[in-house]
Design a protein around this motif. Structure first.
Motif, mmCIF file in Angstrom:
data_model
loop_
_atom_site.group_PDB
_atom_site.id
_atom_site.type_symbol
_atom_site.label_atom_id
_atom_site.label_comp_id
_atom_site.label_asym_id
_atom_site.label_seq_id
_atom_site.Cartn_x
_atom_site.Cartn_y
_atom_site.Cartn_z
ATOM 1 N N ASP A 94 0.825 -1.199 0.000
ATOM 2 C CA ASP A 94 0.000 0.000 0.000
ATOM 3 C C ASP A 94 0.868 1.262 0.000
ATOM 4 N N GLU A 95 0.218 2.390 0.086
ATOM 5 C CA GLU A 95 0.939 3.664 0.034
ATOM 6 C C GLU A 95 1.922 3.825 1.184
ATOM 7 N N ALA A 96 1.566 3.331 2.357
ATOM 8 C CA ALA A 96 2.465 3.433 3.516
ATOM 9 C C ALA A 96 3.733 2.616 3.267
ATOM 10 N N ASP A 97 3.574 1.411 2.707
ATOM 11 C CA ASP A 97 4.735 0.586 2.383
ATOM 12 C C ASP A 97 5.607 1.262 1.328
ATOM 13 N N GLN A 98 4.966 1.848 0.343
ATOM 14 C CA GLN A 98 5.706 2.526 -0.721
ATOM 15 C C GLN A 98 6.431 3.759 -0.186
ATOM 16 N N ALA A 99 5.797 4.481 0.727
ATOM 17 C CA ALA A 99 6.430 5.658 1.332
ATOM 18 C C ALA A 99 7.637 5.243 2.164
ATOM 19 N N ALA A 100 7.491 4.172 2.938
ATOM 20 C CA ALA A 100 8.610 3.664 3.741
ATOM 21 C C ALA A 100 9.741 3.209 2.834
ATOM 22 N N ASP A 101 9.397 2.544 1.731
ATOM 23 C CA ASP A 101 10.391 2.087 0.758
ATOM 24 C C ASP A 101 11.132 3.282 0.153
ATOM 25 N N PHE A 102 10.389 4.322 -0.182
ATOM 26 C CA PHE A 102 10.989 5.527 -0.744
ATOM 27 C C PHE A 102 11.958 6.165 0.249
ATOM 28 N N GLN A 103 11.559 6.259 1.509
ATOM 29 C CA GLN A 103 12.422 6.849 2.531
ATOM 30 C C GLN A 103 13.688 6.015 2.719
ATOM 31 N N GLN A 104 13.543 4.703 2.695
ATOM 32 C CA GLN A 104 14.702 3.817 2.840
ATOM 33 C C GLN A 104 15.670 4.013 1.668
ATOM 34 N N LYS A 105 15.123 4.105 0.463
ATOM 35 C CA LYS A 105 15.972 4.307 -0.715
ATOM 36 C C LYS A 105 16.647 5.669 -0.681
ATOM 37 N N ALA A 106 15.932 6.699 -0.264
ATOM 38 C CA ALA A 106 16.511 8.044 -0.180
ATOM 39 C C ALA A 106 17.656 8.065 0.826
ATOM 40 N N ALA A 107 17.474 7.403 1.962
ATOM 41 C CA ALA A 107 18.538 7.342 2.970
ATOM 42 C C ALA A 107 19.738 6.562 2.432
ATOM 43 N N ALA A 108 19.483 5.465 1.743
ATOM 44 C CA ALA A 108 20.566 4.662 1.174
ATOM 45 C C ALA A 108 21.328 5.450 0.110
ATOM 46 N N LEU A 109 20.619 6.217 -0.699
ATOM 47 C CA LEU A 109 21.279 7.036 -1.725
ATOM 48 C C LEU A 109 22.128 8.137 -1.087
ATOM 49 N N ALA A 110 21.636 8.740 -0.017
ATOM 50 C CA ALA A 110 22.400 9.781 0.674
ATOM 51 C C ALA A 110 23.668 9.194 1.286
ATOM 52 N N MET A 111 23.550 8.029 1.891
ATOM 53 C CA MET A 111 24.730 7.371 2.470
ATOM 54 C C MET A 111 25.708 6.975 1.372
ATOM 55 N N ARG A 112 25.187 6.531 0.241
ATOM 56 C CA ARG A 112 26.034 6.141 -0.889
ATOM 57 C C ARG A 112 26.812 7.348 -1.411
ATOM 58 N N GLU A 113 26.140 8.489 -1.549
ATOM 59 C CA GLU A 113 26.803 9.701 -2.025
ATOM 60 C C GLU A 113 27.902 10.135 -1.058
ATOM 61 N N SER A 114 27.630 10.048 0.228
ATOM 62 C CA SER A 114 28.627 10.388 1.237
ATOM 63 C C SER A 114 29.836 9.455 1.136
ATOM 64 N N ALA A 115 29.580 8.171 0.974
ATOM 65 C CA ALA A 115 30.664 7.196 0.842
ATOM 66 C C ALA A 115 31.481 7.455 -0.419
ATOM 67 N N LEU A 116 30.818 7.825 -1.510
ATOM 68 C CA LEU A 116 31.535 8.119 -2.754
ATOM 69 C C LEU A 116 32.412 9.360 -2.603
ATOM 70 N N ARG A 117 31.924 10.377 -1.893
ATOM 71 C CA ARG A 117 32.748 11.568 -1.640
ATOM 72 C C ARG A 117 33.978 11.198 -0.820
ATOM 73 N N GLN A 118 33.777 10.357 0.192
ATOM 74 C CA GLN A 118 34.909 9.941 1.029
ATOM 75 C C GLN A 118 35.892 9.095 0.221
ATOM 76 N N LEU A 119 35.395 8.248 -0.663
ATOM 77 C CA LEU A 119 36.290 7.467 -1.518
ATOM 78 C C LEU A 119 37.135 8.380 -2.410
ATOM 79 N N ARG A 120 36.543 9.436 -2.929
ATOM 80 C CA ARG A 120 37.314 10.387 -3.743
ATOM 81 C C ARG A 120 38.409 11.045 -2.905
ATOM 82 N N GLU A 121 38.089 11.402 -1.663
ATOM 83 C CA GLU A 121 39.094 11.994 -0.770
ATOM 84 C C GLU A 121 40.215 10.989 -0.471
ATOM 85 N N ILE A 122 39.849 9.738 -0.260
ATOM 86 C CA ILE A 122 40.844 8.696 0.016
ATOM 87 C C ILE A 122 41.751 8.504 -1.193
#
Length: 109
Positions: free
Chosen positions: A41-69
């Protein structure tokens, strides 16, 4: 006790490579969080969207740190490692050991 420059470079390179490997492993694991699609349902989809957004933000942060390394590893190879980009003075040994990818001394930061 101060280390020799060679010992400091060896230790920092080791820490950089370990952090890089840890980040790469985390990126591989996070790929599943981004790729998994859920139905429901919509609640599941919203939770899924939030999880993906958080994962993408963490991924971007990790990629920035990899560039610094990677940049820090390049500075080691070019014999430019441990010099503050702002003050052009040596970066403190303790700071390099704590944040081996840093480009700035305490004063420069």
């Amino acid at each position: 006790m101060a280390r020799t420059r060679a010992a400091l470079l060896t230790e920092c390179r080791k820490r950089l490579l370990k952090t890089k490997q840890d980040l790469m492993n985390g990126l591989t694991a996070s790929r599943q969080d981004i790729e998994v699609m859920s139905g429901g349902d919509e609640a599941d989809q919203a939770a899924d969207f939030q999880q993906k957004a958080a994962a993408l933000a963490m991924r971007e942060s990790a990629l920035r740190q990899l560039r610094e390394i990677d940049a820090a590893l390049g500075r080691i190879e070019d014999d430019e490692y441990g010099v503050c980009e702002e003050t052009e003075e040596p970066i403190e040994e303790e700071r390099l050991l704590a944040l081996p990818w840093t480009r700035l001394s305490v004063e420069g930061a």
